[in-house]
Enzyme design. Structure first.
Site, short mmCIF file in Angstrom:
data_model
loop_
_atom_site.label_atom_id
_atom_site.label_comp_id
_atom_site.label_asym_id
_atom_site.label_seq_id
_atom_site.Cartn_x
_atom_site.Cartn_y
_atom_site.Cartn_z
N SER A 256 0.83 -1.20 0.00
CA SER A 256 0.00 0.00 0.00
C SER A 256 0.87 1.26 0.00
CB SER A 256 -0.97 -0.08 1.19
OG SER A 256 -2.01 0.85 1.02
N ASP B 262 -10.01 -5.66 -3.51
CA ASP B 262 -9.45 -4.66 -2.59
C ASP B 262 -10.35 -3.42 -2.63
OD1 ASP B 262 -7.91 -2.52 -1.56
OD2 ASP B 262 -6.03 -3.47 -2.18
N HIS C 179 -7.35 -6.18 0.63
CA HIS C 179 -6.19 -5.33 0.93
C HIS C 179 -5.38 -5.83 2.14
CE1 HIS C 179 -4.11 -1.53 0.24
NE2 HIS C 179 -4.14 -1.24 1.53
N1 LIG Z 1 -7.35 1.56 9.70
C1 LIG Z 1 -7.89 1.56 8.38
C2 LIG Z 1 -7.25 0.52 7.53
C3 LIG Z 1 -5.85 0.84 7.24
C4 LIG Z 1 -5.21 -0.32 6.52
O1 LIG Z 1 -5.85 -1.10 5.81
N2 LIG Z 1 -3.93 -0.42 6.73
C5 LIG Z 1 -3.20 -1.46 6.06
C6 LIG Z 1 -2.11 -0.81 5.25
S1 LIG Z 1 -2.81 0.37 4.12
C7 LIG Z 1 -2.58 -2.40 7.07
O2 LIG Z 1 -1.64 -3.09 6.78
N3 LIG Z 1 -3.12 -2.42 8.31
C8 LIG Z 1 -2.53 -3.15 9.39
C9 LIG Z 1 -2.82 -4.60 9.46
O3 LIG Z 1 -3.68 -5.12 8.73
O4 LIG Z 1 -2.13 -5.28 10.25
C10 LIG Z 1 -9.35 1.29 8.42
O5 LIG Z 1 -9.83 1.11 9.52
O6 LIG Z 1 -9.98 1.26 7.36
#
Ligand SMILES: N[C@@H](CCC(=O)N[C@@H](CS)C(=O)NCC(=O)O)C(=O)O
Length: 283
Positions: A150, A226, A259
């Site tokens: 990302s 995604d 995603h």
């Molecule tokens: N916090 C956001 C999502 C953010 C998100 O998807 N972050 C990804 C990277 S863009 C990630 O790797 N999150 C941490 C995880 O899944 O461990 C939401 O609530 O929609």
């Protein structure tokens, strides 16, 4: 620059170790994680894959969720996972505490605007300061590859496009491909880099790919389910720019994947094999 060990876990015969250090580039204390495969215990110097995580992550998400360490042990790859932004006392954050900007969202650029410019220099940190620290303190070679997810997928792409001589290969999962044309990127770049959009172009992979001075082998995986795909990620922009420039990009649309780290763990072994091939060839 001294390293303070925070924790150590034995895993697949090697070691996952977390460290803290003072970053001169970021003017704060930073944490990172390193996986040292079993071969390093026998005195073998290994190449390094740098992993750049996405929004909201720290050094811990990838190491805990990607399931990458078995393949890294088998292939003889060191993995280094930095944090995603500067942190600590005095480091500014999004005024509203939003998750897509500020802490956890450094975007791997060098900020020029106040109040961000003092600390938010994640590009120089991940491309220069951290590799120098790793190569001074661990049994590694100077052969590097870079990958990420990302925001971090975009960070990996721009690192390899801006400084191809530093990397043997680059890969990305669900990268933000055209940050100058999506809400996450516009928010970050207008704050970190200012309102002049032409300056942003130096930090946009879909622009940089047309000007790359060398072709680093590039692999991108994108899940078709995604929910950030159409609004934020825009892989078609990267693909179109790559084909116009004659840059050999392998972009794979993976049907049904989202995603999350469930997607990353499904293909991480293939990415590590891709990097191992480039790294071991260059020895
Ligand atoms: N916090 C956001 C999502 C953010 C998100 O998807 N972050 C990804 C990277 S863009 C990630 O790797 N999150 C941490 C995880 O899944 O461990 C939401 O609530 O929609």
């Amino acid at each position: 620059m001294s390293l303070q060990k925070l924790s150590l876990n034995k895993v697949f015969g090697g070691e996952h170790v977390r460290y803290e250090h003072q970053s001169e580039v970021l003017s704060c204390t930073m944490q990172f994680a390193i996986y040292l495969p079993p071969q390093t215990k026998k005195g073998q110097s290994l190449p390094v894959v740098y992993w750049l995580s996405g929004l909201t992550c720290t050094d811990e998400n990838f190491m805990q969720k990607a399931g990458a360490l078995k393949a890294a042990a088998e292939l003889g790859l060191v993995i280094v996972a930095p944090d995603t932004s500067p942190r600590g006392k005095g480091v500014p954050d999004d005024p509203e505490g939003a998750w897509d900007f500020g802490l956890g969202a450094g975007f791997y650029v060098n900020a020029t605007q106040e109040p961000w410019a003092k600390h938010y220099r994640m590009y120089d940190y991940v491309v220069s300061e951290l590799p120098a620290l790793i190569e001074k303190n661990f049994l590694v070679t100077d052969k590097r590859s870079i990958s990420g997810h990302s925001m971090g997928g975009h960070g990996a792409l721009i690192a390899a496009l801006r400084e191809p001589e530093r990397y043997q290969s680059v890969s990305a999962f669900s990268p933000i491909c055209q940050p100058t044309q999506c809400p996450w990127g516009e928010k970050a770049f207008s704050n970190y880099l200012g309102s002049q959009r032409e300056i942003w172009l130096d930090w946009d992979a879909s622009v940089l790919i047309a000007k790359a001075s060398a072709h680093v082998p590039m692999l991108v995986d994108q899940g078709s389910a995604d929910h950030f795909l159409a609004e934020q990620l825009k892989p078609t922009a990267l693909q179109d720019a790559a084909s116009r420039a004659g840059y050999p990009l392998t972009l794979r649309m993976q049907p049904g994947y989202d995603h999350s780290y469930y997607f990353i763990t499904s293909f991480i072994d293939e990415h590590l094999r891709f990097h191992a091939q480039a790294l071991l060839k260059s020895r």
